[in-house]
Design an enzyme around this catalytic site. Structure first.
Site, PDB file in Angstrom:
ATOM      1  N   HIS A   1       0.956  -0.934  -0.333  1.00 37.10           N
ATOM      2  CA  HIS A   1       0.085   0.000   0.185  1.00 37.10           C
ATOM      3  C   HIS A   1       1.189   1.457  -0.195  1.00 37.10           C
ATOM      4  O   HIS A   1       2.053   1.512   0.548  1.00 37.10           O
ATOM      5  CB  HIS A   1      -0.652   0.030   0.733  1.00 37.10           C
ATOM      6  CG  HIS A   1      -1.708  -1.368   1.679  1.00 37.10           C
ATOM      7  ND1 HIS A   1      -2.556  -1.761   0.542  1.00 37.10           N
ATOM      8  CD2 HIS A   1      -1.744  -2.000   2.028  1.00 37.10           C
ATOM      9  CE1 HIS A   1      -3.869  -2.467   0.485  1.00 37.10           C
ATOM     10  NE2 HIS A   1      -2.630  -2.651   1.632  1.00 37.10           N
TER      11      HIS A   1
ATOM     12  N   HIS B   1     -10.255  -5.982  -0.869  1.00 37.79           N
ATOM     13  CA  HIS B   1      -9.461  -5.806   0.590  1.00 37.79           C
ATOM     14  C   HIS B   1     -10.225  -5.464   1.795  1.00 37.79           C
ATOM     15  O   HIS B   1     -11.002  -4.172   1.572  1.00 37.79           O
ATOM     16  CB  HIS B   1      -8.768  -4.822  -0.027  1.00 37.79           C
ATOM     17  CG  HIS B   1      -7.165  -3.982   1.416  1.00 37.79           C
ATOM     18  ND1 HIS B   1      -8.120  -3.403   2.067  1.00 37.79           N
ATOM     19  CD2 HIS B   1      -5.852  -5.242   1.633  1.00 37.79           C
ATOM     20  CE1 HIS B   1      -6.359  -3.007   3.050  1.00 37.79           C
ATOM     21  NE2 HIS B   1      -5.728  -4.131   1.992  1.00 37.79           N
TER      22      HIS B   1
ATOM     23  N   ASP C   1       1.767  -6.980   2.373  1.00 37.26           N
ATOM     24  CA  ASP C   1       1.422  -5.996   2.690  1.00 37.26           C
ATOM     25  C   ASP C   1       1.904  -4.939   3.522  1.00 37.26           C
ATOM     26  O   ASP C   1       1.399  -4.381   5.554  1.00 37.26           O
ATOM     27  CB  ASP C   1       0.061  -6.804   4.459  1.00 37.26           C
ATOM     28  CG  ASP C   1      -0.667  -6.034   4.232  1.00 37.26           C
ATOM     29  OD1 ASP C   1      -1.246  -4.737   4.302  1.00 37.26           O
ATOM     30  OD2 ASP C   1      -1.847  -6.394   5.607  1.00 37.26           O
TER      31      ASP C   1
END
Lengths: 357, 357, 357, 357
Positions: free
Chosen positions: B10, B167, B291
């Site tokens: 991210h 997600h 992640d």
């Protein structure tokens, strides 16, 4: 699932049936000889009843490997391959075959292997462990195929693109008398087969043959003949003790197992052992097989169809891994829609219980 | 292994960094905002140090899904996609991206998705769970994507051949106050993420969407958001209670999981859970992911590189499954010789012990 | 194996049977009500046919937890416990029971629990998820049992040495309308049960109750209600984010699962999930159960008797773990020679195939 | 975890050290002899550094089993047991020992075993595979311990309540020349040890010894010397071919493995093989061991401490199973609070990653 392929499935020559039957002092001894002769009757019917579309058959143990005379072994191989080919030709959409060859000389082996593959359409070669022979003093001895004398054999195997199935046979008489006469129940499938084949397989794997002929594919039955249980320890010690010293092979045993070796479930329908094989070498190296007529198609099929693993992995074990290993089989087979193949597995898994709903 | 690909990674918009940092009252809170902005510095360096060749990045949660105003959500999506694309374009041989889209209307979603894929070169779309909106009475509500209103969205996804990553985001405020205010530690990755995403995923899977659009691929993080633990029970009851009655989907959930769904290891580096996933849905459906920046690349990479499974399966999880799911990535990547990729795994496994030999 | 014990087995009060039957619009709807009333006829016969020696029965969901009026809930609990006790007393060598209690106040719960255990001889308490109640504004709400108001309840549970079975019930009407009215097939055993019970269980586990009352034993059905799939991630995040901040519990969730929690196989006869549970929390925490009459004794028993694990572990799951959890049962049971218990498992595993020998 | 116990740990007599060192042409060959002599220095220090509380030591292979002269073998056994006892007596809170005995006659074996157990306080006996001897013609031969001549030995073992560790030694010279001279890297831990010990173990297991002396406990190293991989096939064939005919043992091999046999992890730190052992024979039969000085305590301890299984099962493997097998050890050991033993495992698992929180 439908469309299953099996590949350690044995027949014998007509003249051998009686001996086969008498070998085993069982109450229904007649059956074994008859069962080894049968292919298109009961065996095919049991295949049909269990969703087995295709079988790769082979001469029963020991084949040419049990004959100490080079000429006898060679002519036996020719006779057996011709006979087995005829069996296949009666239903080529249901059967293919492994050739047998005399391993007294690499020349004899290569000539017959080429004939079997190129003329008879056989799809691989099955070797019944070591080749027995008599040495200069007339003493019984055996050749293992990691011997440099077999270089040309492995070259031909690679060039022909056919897998080699390493199958067990009985130990040497000396070894039988030393180890098994006091405990004969350990002979054969219970233990001696795995003991001897695991030795031979590991000898080939560590010999460097796969470095020289990286296209060679070796198939082991019985979920790897016990070797998978030892894999970590084998590589651990080869790497720390033998690497850079006497070890001829350039890679780890694990690497060869993952790139050059396949294992079948023949005669070993054990779920923990299968799941172990999946984690050790990966699902793509595992092939369903039964080991008829010594094992039962219904038992093996029921086991593989209800394995507690994914549909996709059952399909790989049951069929698609075999098609990847024997690409020329694909054109003989019916349509390959995975969805249809899996339908009856679905059905099996969900018709167990009516319940209250 | 070398050449690993990760895909739940991210970033945030520059204007969000400060808020992100303040969200978490941790001793080193500053880090999170900065870490979400960073990509080409520390993150790339950690990728390099751990054999991670490629990352598919995405806007941090909740993205457009957290905006109740349709226009705001749409313009946020455009702005975020443009920004993320620029990040990717600085090193297209190392990064690609998932688009975000407003899901207030399927039209808005499709227009932006097409732009993102066709113009910006994005390789998939990542949805942060349900789309929040205000109903006629101004009450906060959410859309789930099994709603028939999204038909055209799924059609576009199939036509564009891009995976959809579902997600998590935080629960609705009402649910937070009802369930989590007395036990806030259950919010987020500990529990609420999996609770909400598993519901949404199962709603989509059982809706019949995959029957209508069989080419759609859905990706779930965290090794399947707990659903794999329940798979047997889900199908058992759907088949015996709902099949032929209210159930819209034509196949078992297992079949969709094996054909339309992928799970990643993002934020869940657990060996027993991974081995369980292998036996439930097969190794071909499992993709390595980290992640970042919520998880640590070194920790994830060390875990995947030393998993007690075959080299081939580590290679599948670490790279080749991702290439099968995102075929257009292949041309961006360096040479794909599996042997070289596995070399350093070999090294890791055998340099642990000098011993006496 | 013989001598199996099962412990998530439901009955209903006579006056509830008709409603139970009408709840489910199935072709054989009559069966459910009748099946919940039956115990000593068909159910016992099916136990006998499958080597199930003993069942711990309990009031069907939602029991007192579904009644918002404290008095009604309390009197319902008394009535149900009396009725269930009578069922047990007809064959105390085959049955025992979990009590139900109203959880409106901890006092009510403790009084009835003590009566049930000390006077009626019940061996544990089964709670149907949260306790519904009406708040001051008449709005439907629920209590979860990690609330400090239940301290005395947990103290009594520990002092009485009886396990607490946390069992599902349906979601609140608001949640049904928000999430399930568009996809009713996800209600109940398919998904909502696990969703709600996993939340409640994790709330209790992380609340510190097991630190205060380390003797408390919590039982979860359905192989842990999905929590085992998430265990690594739960502890990973609690330890790195919440430990030393807001987390009240002193140990890891894994530690509580290994010391205070048991899971049963009720309604989840899945081999991969079971093997996963064995590696996550160890075989000693897993108990066989069926979930009659919603599940089928024959199906569950066949599954457990042929699990691809050791005889010893089947015996643990099937019986001895239950005896360790309910030590007072031991004196009700027949002789406990493990060898005899395992005999028919042996038989099952080796009568599959006659073969040729 | 703390408090680990290890039990395949070797020492040699002072006069053997030089030979041991010269046996292996390795760059650091000196180490082996020195390492076999060392116990209270480096080895103890490495135990301390890795949470290993206790080691059961034993004479290095081949011990008395390699001596063909009965008197030499007997006096060697006495000398070795005396020497090893002295080593133990220097730190009895850290060490115990297996006795070695000459197996030329059962009388010799029993006398020395009793002396070792009753006078020297040894806790078991370790046999280095078969006993070599010279037959009437002066030819080298070997005894296996399923021979009826050893009945009194097994009776004594049962009466003394001490486990028998069956440990490998090198093959007979004939076999070395026949099979290993062309591929010496297969000798020893890589393969020949498992090949020979698996044969011997299976001979004992199927001989009926455990029927006659049900209290006998047999310990195998290296996670069962490959036998677990074959267990399903062994029993399948013994039951269908040999049961009721030539098979002397009354139960299945699985039953003996679950009741009379233990396996250790000595020299085989492989997670898939360990998980396989757990599913085949159950966690209660598996014991941690290292195989010092051939293996590294740090490597083995790190492996067992981070196994992807439950804390409880690591504690069983690491300690409590050994205490169940050697109950008399318990009083030598420090307090046995499982919680404290597990503390550092907890720490290991959660200090890997600081992250952003």
């Amino acid at each position: 699932m439908r469309g299953k392929i099996i590949l350690e499935e044995h027949v014998c020559l007509p003249e051998e049936a009686e001996v086969e039957s008498s070998k085993f002092a069982s109450s229904n001894a007649q059956d074994l000889g008859r069962a080894l002769l049968d292919l298109h009757q009961d065996r095919l019917q049991e295949m049909n009843a269990n969703g087995v579309e295709f079988a790769i058959i082979s001469q029963n143990t020991p084949g040419p490997q049990g004959l100490t005379d080079p000429n006898e072994a060679a002519s036996y191989a020719t006779r057996s391959n011709d006979y087995v080919s005829e069996l296949v030709d009666q239903a080529p959409e249901r059967f293919a075959a492994f050739a047998v060859v005399s391993m007294h000389t690499t020349e004899a082996a290569v000539v017959e292997l080429k004939r079997a593959v190129e003329r008879l359409g056989m799809v691989g070669v099955l070797l019944h462990d070591s080749q027995l022979y008599l040495d200069d003093k007339g003493q019984l001895r055996e050749y293992h195929y990691d011997d440099p004398r077999y270089d040309e054999f492995w070259a031909a195997v690679e060039q022909l693109s056919v897998p080699v199935y390493l199958h067990p046979k009985s130990p040497l008489p000396d070894e039988i008398s030393r180890l098994y006469s006091a405990r004969p129940w350990l002979l054969g499938p219970v233990y001696s087969y795995a003991r001897d084949t695991s030795f031979h397989a590991l000898a080939i794997i560590t010999s460097g043959i796969f470095d020289k002929y990286p296209g060679v594919k070796l198939v082991l039955g019985h979920l790897g003949e016990m070797l998978l249980a030892h894999l970590g320890r084998i590589d651990h010690w080869l790497e720390k003790r033998n690497r850079g010293k006497d070890l001829p092979s350039q890679k780890t045993v694990r690497e060869y197992l993952e790139n050059n070796v396949y294992v079948t479930t023949a005669g070993h329908f054990s779920t923990p052992a299968l799941v172990h094989a999946m984690t050790e070498i990966g699902i793509d190296r595992i092939l369903f097989s039964v080991d008829t007529p010594f094992e039962n198609i219904t038992e093996g099929s029921t086991w593989v169809d209800t394995l507690p693993i994914s549909h996709g992995d059952v399909t790989k074990i049951g069929r698609t891994n075999a098609l990847a290993l024997f690409p020329r089989l694909a054109k003989r087979l019916r349509s390959d829609e995975v969805e249809k193949l899996q339908q009856d597995r679905q059905r099996v898994l969900f018709t167990k219980n009516a319940g209250f709903w």
